[in-house]
Design a protein around this motif. Structure first.
Motif, mmCIF file in Angstrom:
data_model
loop_
_atom_site.group_PDB
_atom_site.id
_atom_site.type_symbol
_atom_site.label_atom_id
_atom_site.label_comp_id
_atom_site.label_asym_id
_atom_site.label_seq_id
_atom_site.Cartn_x
_atom_site.Cartn_y
_atom_site.Cartn_z
ATOM 1 N N ALA A 94 8.188 9.584 3.853
ATOM 2 C CA ALA A 94 7.181 8.964 2.495
ATOM 3 C C ALA A 94 7.488 10.017 1.364
ATOM 4 O O ALA A 94 7.737 9.573 0.131
ATOM 5 C CB ALA A 94 6.059 8.745 2.823
ATOM 6 N N LEU A 95 7.396 11.579 1.879
ATOM 7 C CA LEU A 95 7.403 12.394 0.815
ATOM 8 C C LEU A 95 9.009 12.567 0.167
ATOM 9 O O LEU A 95 8.993 12.793 -0.923
ATOM 10 C CB LEU A 95 7.081 13.738 1.414
ATOM 11 N N GLY A 96 9.752 12.382 1.247
ATOM 12 C CA GLY A 96 11.359 12.321 1.002
ATOM 13 C C GLY A 96 11.647 11.474 -0.121
ATOM 14 O O GLY A 96 12.350 11.386 -0.900
ATOM 15 N N LEU A 97 11.383 9.840 0.422
ATOM 16 C CA LEU A 97 11.669 9.013 -0.581
ATOM 17 C C LEU A 97 10.943 9.093 -1.944
ATOM 18 O O LEU A 97 11.607 9.008 -3.069
ATOM 19 C CB LEU A 97 10.837 7.727 0.045
ATOM 20 N N ALA A 98 9.581 9.746 -1.872
ATOM 21 C CA ALA A 98 8.977 10.227 -3.448
ATOM 22 C C ALA A 98 9.885 10.892 -4.246
ATOM 23 O O ALA A 98 10.118 10.830 -5.529
ATOM 24 C CB ALA A 98 7.468 10.433 -3.433
ATOM 25 N N MET A 99 10.278 12.008 -3.661
ATOM 26 C CA MET A 99 11.031 13.043 -4.185
ATOM 27 C C MET A 99 12.599 12.425 -4.722
ATOM 28 O O MET A 99 12.983 12.720 -5.947
ATOM 29 C CB MET A 99 11.286 14.033 -3.227
ATOM 30 N N PHE A 100 13.137 11.689 -3.893
ATOM 31 C CA PHE A 100 14.578 11.265 -4.208
ATOM 32 C C PHE A 100 14.398 10.072 -5.276
ATOM 33 O O PHE A 100 15.206 10.091 -6.264
ATOM 34 C CB PHE A 100 15.222 10.626 -2.985
ATOM 35 N N ALA A 101 13.340 9.297 -5.154
ATOM 36 C CA ALA A 101 13.128 8.175 -6.145
ATOM 37 C C ALA A 101 13.139 8.639 -7.611
ATOM 38 O O ALA A 101 13.701 8.343 -8.522
ATOM 39 C CB ALA A 101 12.090 7.429 -5.532
ATOM 40 N N VAL A 102 12.014 9.572 -7.730
ATOM 41 C CA VAL A 102 11.805 9.980 -9.010
ATOM 42 C C VAL A 102 12.997 10.906 -9.584
ATOM 43 O O VAL A 102 12.955 10.903 -10.861
ATOM 44 C CB VAL A 102 10.430 10.741 -9.055
ATOM 45 N N LEU A 144 15.214 -4.620 3.161
ATOM 46 C CA LEU A 144 15.263 -6.146 3.202
ATOM 47 C C LEU A 144 14.302 -6.807 3.896
ATOM 48 O O LEU A 144 14.252 -8.161 4.095
ATOM 49 C CB LEU A 144 16.701 -6.666 3.491
ATOM 50 N N ARG A 145 13.476 -5.985 4.535
ATOM 51 C CA ARG A 145 12.596 -6.594 5.628
ATOM 52 C C ARG A 145 11.223 -6.775 4.707
ATOM 53 O O ARG A 145 11.089 -6.284 3.571
ATOM 54 C CB ARG A 145 12.357 -5.806 6.821
ATOM 55 N N GLN A 146 10.144 -6.632 5.581
ATOM 56 C CA GLN A 146 8.821 -6.878 4.828
ATOM 57 C C GLN A 146 8.125 -5.551 4.546
ATOM 58 O O GLN A 146 7.329 -5.411 3.885
ATOM 59 C CB GLN A 146 7.810 -7.563 5.840
ATOM 60 N N ASP A 147 8.648 -4.630 5.041
ATOM 61 C CA ASP A 147 8.072 -3.326 4.940
ATOM 62 C C ASP A 147 8.098 -2.889 3.369
ATOM 63 O O ASP A 147 9.210 -3.058 2.568
ATOM 64 C CB ASP A 147 8.910 -2.017 5.621
ATOM 65 N N ILE A 148 6.838 -2.156 2.999
ATOM 66 C CA ILE A 148 6.765 -1.875 1.513
ATOM 67 C C ILE A 148 7.467 -0.227 1.593
ATOM 68 O O ILE A 148 6.880 0.656 2.113
ATOM 69 C CB ILE A 148 5.494 -1.653 1.123
ATOM 70 N N ALA A 183 1.845 7.786 -2.094
ATOM 71 C CA ALA A 183 0.537 7.218 -1.796
ATOM 72 C C ALA A 183 0.736 6.001 -1.250
ATOM 73 O O ALA A 183 0.247 5.118 -0.304
ATOM 74 C CB ALA A 183 -0.331 7.087 -2.984
ATOM 75 N N THR A 184 1.663 5.154 -2.123
ATOM 76 C CA THR A 184 1.884 3.587 -1.785
ATOM 77 C C THR A 184 2.559 3.301 -0.437
ATOM 78 O O THR A 184 2.298 2.523 0.610
ATOM 79 C CB THR A 184 2.803 2.824 -2.973
ATOM 80 N N ARG A 185 3.473 4.345 -0.189
ATOM 81 C CA ARG A 185 4.248 4.154 1.127
ATOM 82 C C ARG A 185 3.361 4.550 2.326
ATOM 83 O O ARG A 185 3.289 4.005 3.226
ATOM 84 C CB ARG A 185 5.373 5.211 1.146
ATOM 85 N N LEU A 186 2.608 5.511 2.086
ATOM 86 C CA LEU A 186 1.632 6.019 3.135
ATOM 87 C C LEU A 186 0.530 5.016 3.443
ATOM 88 O O LEU A 186 0.293 4.741 4.686
ATOM 89 C CB LEU A 186 0.974 7.603 2.945
ATOM 90 N N ALA A 187 0.253 4.529 2.331
ATOM 91 C CA ALA A 187 -1.079 3.297 2.590
ATOM 92 C C ALA A 187 -0.348 2.057 3.241
ATOM 93 O O ALA A 187 -1.131 1.507 4.275
ATOM 94 C CB ALA A 187 -1.517 2.975 1.142
ATOM 95 N N ALA A 188 1.014 1.785 2.916
ATOM 96 C CA ALA A 188 1.537 0.701 3.830
ATOM 97 C C ALA A 188 1.583 1.105 5.281
ATOM 98 O O ALA A 188 1.293 0.131 5.934
ATOM 99 C CB ALA A 188 2.780 0.668 3.201
ATOM 100 N N ILE A 189 1.715 2.418 5.590
ATOM 101 C CA ILE A 189 2.029 2.691 7.064
ATOM 102 C C ILE A 189 0.935 2.648 7.463
ATOM 103 O O ILE A 189 0.375 2.021 8.655
ATOM 104 C CB ILE A 189 2.615 4.210 7.082
#
Length: 202
Positions: A94-102, A144-148, A183-189
């Motif tokens: 989740a932290l890696g996703l946040a870093m790469f996305a922004v 492409l699945r339901q995961d946030i 926070a969004t990804r971790l809340a989804a998990i």
């Protein structure tokens, strides 16, 4: 320098997830390394190609490649002796996703792209490697699945752009976007949140 270190952390985490996928798929050592590499730098590579940025970031700076090799070796060694810490890996992912996305959004912004393209490029940077990993592992891509997942990246990039439009300094806007994605990804998990699906009648 701090952002560069965090960026390498994201590379290492994504490489570890790709290595785990390769091990689970029964690939040989080279296959595991290839899948780890694609997961770690695939999104950023696609972004650079689409934006015409040359040389591509890992050609200009080879440290990410060494990071991938080290993370893959550590992952292979770990799974041979210890159980995989999936909870810790999910948090790190989740932290890696946040870093790469922004950071990907920043690259597109500096290239003069319009806001919608900035969102797309940032999302591609954050989740593109995972899509390639899933495709090569014969799985339906996570986004492409339901995961946030990609939607968390979109939300965070949106916050980043709104803060930039409000004249918030770059560092503050980056922090706001980063926190939103993570926070969004971790809340989804934590709460097992999913996006709605559509079911055809009959």
């Amino acid at each position: 320098m701090l952002l560069y270190v965090f960026d390498l952390f994201g590379v290492a985490v994504f490489a570890a997830s790709g290595a785990l996928a390769g091990i689970a798929a029964g690939l040989d050592v080279l296959g595991v390394l290839v899948l780890a590499s694609i997961t770690a730098v695939g999104g950023g590579t696609l972004r650079d190609v689409l934006l015409g940025r040359h040389p591509i970031f890992w050609i200009r700076d080879s440290v990410p490649l060494y990071t991938i090799i080290a993370a893959t070796a550590a992952t292979v060694a770990w799974v041979h002796y210890l159980p995989v810490p999936m909870d810790a890996l999910l948090v790190a992912d989740a932290l890696g996703l946040a870093m790469f996305a922004v950071s990907g959004a920043q690259v597109a912004e500096k290239a003069g792209c319009r806001p919608l393209v900035v969102v797309l490029m940032g999302t591609l940077t954050g989740s593109g490697g995972g899509v390639l990993r899933d495709l090569l592992s014969a799985k339906v891509p996570l986004i492409l699945r339901q995961d946030i997942y990609a939607s968390a990246a979109i939300a965070g990039i949106g916050v980043y752009l709104l803060l930039r439009a409000a004249k918030v300094p770059t560092a503050g806007a980056f922090a706001g976007g980063f926190i939103t994605v993570a926070a969004t990804r971790l809340a989804a998990i934590a709460f097992e949140l999913r996006l709605p699906t559509f079911v055809l009648p009959g």
